[in-house]
Design an enzyme around this catalytic site. Sequence first.
Site, short mmCIF file in Angstrom:
data_model
loop_
_atom_site.label_atom_id
_atom_site.label_comp_id
_atom_site.label_asym_id
_atom_site.label_seq_id
_atom_site.Cartn_x
_atom_site.Cartn_y
_atom_site.Cartn_z
N LYS A 246 0.83 -1.22 0.00
CA LYS A 246 0.00 0.00 0.00
C LYS A 246 0.86 1.27 0.00
O LYS A 246 0.62 2.18 -0.78
CB LYS A 246 -0.94 0.03 1.23
N ARG B 132 -9.65 0.82 8.81
CA ARG B 132 -9.26 -0.54 9.17
C ARG B 132 -10.37 -1.27 9.92
O ARG B 132 -10.19 -2.43 10.28
CB ARG B 132 -8.01 -0.50 10.05
N ARG C 151 12.07 -6.32 5.18
CA ARG C 151 12.11 -4.97 4.62
C ARG C 151 12.82 -3.96 5.53
O ARG C 151 12.82 -4.10 6.74
CB ARG C 151 10.70 -4.49 4.22
N ARG D 228 11.29 -1.32 10.78
CA ARG D 228 10.15 -1.10 11.69
C ARG D 228 10.15 -2.15 12.78
O ARG D 228 10.36 -3.33 12.51
CB ARG D 228 8.84 -1.16 10.89
N ARG E 266 -0.58 -8.84 13.30
CA ARG E 266 -1.12 -7.81 12.39
C ARG E 266 -2.01 -8.47 11.33
O ARG E 266 -3.05 -7.92 10.96
CB ARG E 266 0.04 -7.04 11.73
P1 AMP Z 1 0.74 0.42 8.94
O1 AMP Z 1 1.94 1.29 8.76
O2 AMP Z 1 -0.44 0.87 8.13
O3 AMP Z 1 1.06 -1.05 8.73
O4 AMP Z 1 0.28 0.56 10.47
C1 AMP Z 1 1.14 0.18 11.53
C2 AMP Z 1 0.32 -0.01 12.80
O5 AMP Z 1 -0.31 1.24 13.16
C3 AMP Z 1 -0.82 -1.01 12.70
O6 AMP Z 1 -0.38 -2.35 12.91
C4 AMP Z 1 -1.75 -0.50 13.81
O7 AMP Z 1 -1.26 -0.88 15.10
C5 AMP Z 1 -1.61 1.01 13.70
N1 AMP Z 1 -2.60 1.60 12.77
C6 AMP Z 1 -2.36 2.21 11.57
N2 AMP Z 1 -3.49 2.63 11.01
C7 AMP Z 1 -4.50 2.29 11.86
C8 AMP Z 1 -5.92 2.43 11.82
N3 AMP Z 1 -6.54 3.02 10.78
N4 AMP Z 1 -6.62 1.94 12.86
C9 AMP Z 1 -6.01 1.36 13.92
N5 AMP Z 1 -4.70 1.18 14.01
C10 AMP Z 1 -3.93 1.64 12.99
#
Ligand code: AMP
Length: 216
Positions: free
Chosen positions: A13, A88, A127, A161, A172
Amino acid sequence: MNLILLGPPGAGKGTQAQRLVDTYGLVQLSTGDMLRSEVSSGSDLGLRAKKIMDEGQLVPDDIMIAMISGQIDAASASDGIILDGFPRTTAQAEALDVVLGAKGLTVDHVIQLEVDEDAIVSRLSGRFSCAACGEGYHDTYARPEVEGVCDKCGAKEFTRRSDDNAHTVRSRLAAYNKQTAPILPYYLEKGSLKRVDGLGTMETVFGEIKGIIDGV
Ligand code: AMP
């Protein structure tokens, strides 16, 4: 034009959102990036979010909805937004319609990047990115041309990360399957959901997304 990129962690994404920013001049709103900057700033929200993120769980809806509403307000003068990592949950999807609707805006396309779970674990666990410019790399699939030097900006520091480890990746994925996948029918019913095979090369996937946006 307003787009949502949906898909499990590691579906690409963020990478595709960056290509869309470069090509269409849209503003990328990544809730993961917003949370990571809260974590780096050491704010109360950042401290609370870090624990949840390291466990691979979702940050509560009320926090995320308030966060994205503010960012949509800030981006309202742009040509459009790409939501990467939001919504989400079903509550977030419904709240997004309210926030956009209040500004007379709608979601034009919801693009679901489909990838299988084995591919995700291998993609995520290798990554890393340039600490200076954020360019993404992978231990197996995309190493810098010169070992230890960023192809894009020449920096020599890289970061990983903390939630890209096998244990957190599995949590996740479980959160995605339990809380995020159920929003797909919401967009299917509205007729805005388009599926794209996320396992192709970055170029092939981008070509398919471009075809959807350009209506070809
Ligand atoms: P991402 O970078 O999109 O993979 O997000 C990393 C982490 O941030 C996720 O595993 C969640 O813990 C949190 N997170 C990101 N976006 C959301 C969202 N829209 N709702 C809830 N938690 C989020």
